[in-house]
Enzyme design. Structure first.
Site, PDB file in Angstrom:
ATOM      1  CB  CYS A 140      -5.933  -2.308   5.978  1.00 13.53           C
ATOM      2  SG  CYS A 140      -4.670  -3.327   5.201  1.00 13.53           S
ATOM      3  CB  CYS A 190     -17.259 -11.192  -0.673  1.00 11.01           C
ATOM      4  SG  CYS A 190     -17.320 -12.795   0.092  1.00 11.01           S
ATOM      5  CB  CYS A 244      -0.661  -1.390   2.493  1.00 13.89           C
ATOM      6  SG  CYS A 244      -1.897  -2.650   2.894  1.00 13.89           S
TER       7      CYS A 244
END
Length: 136
Positions: free
Chosen positions: A48, A119, A99
């Site tokens: 991330c 996706c 998060c």
């Protein structure tokens, strides 16, 4: 970290671009075909961009032809999902479990073994090659 805290990338550096903020925090979508991660083939891990949490292994990545980086599965416990009814359709939205940043959507039209197509917006992913250096 929650979505209303100061924007930061891995390590709390405060280095998210405006486009990353638009996708990760405001549930935007990058243009199809715009991510350099579409062509990433090296072994490694996708993290991330908002918090640095590990999300996907390169072993689960495949070319879906959709224009976005796609994966058959997330790492255990790495993502959470919610129902997204925006744009006149019902989809399953994928968030970073750490998060809560918006990553993309998951669809039930992927290849075996899972039949899932995660996706993802490449702009909110950071690729870390297996050798440990940060990639594209």
């Amino acid at each position: 970290m929650t979505m209303d805290q100061t924007e930061s990338g891995p390590g709390g550096c405060g280095c998210l671009t405006p486009e990353q903020v638009r996708v990760l925090r405001e549930h935007g979508t990058e243009r199809p075909g715009s991510s350099p991660l579409n062509d990433e083939k090296r072994p490694g891990e996708y993290r991330c961009a908002g918090c640095g949490a590990a999300l996907f292994s390169s072993t689960a990545k495949y070319d879906s032809g959709s224009g976005w980086p796609s994966f058959t599965q997330a790492l255990p416990g790495a993502v959470a999902t919610t129902t997204d009814t925006s744009h006149g359709m019902t989809r399953t939205e994928v968030h970073c479990a750490h998060c809560h940043g918006h990553l993309g959507h998951v669809f039930p039209d992927g290849p075996p073994p899972t039949g899932q197509r995660y996706c993802m917006n490449g702009i909110v992913l950071t690729f870390v090659p297996r050798d440990g250096g940060v990639g594209a």
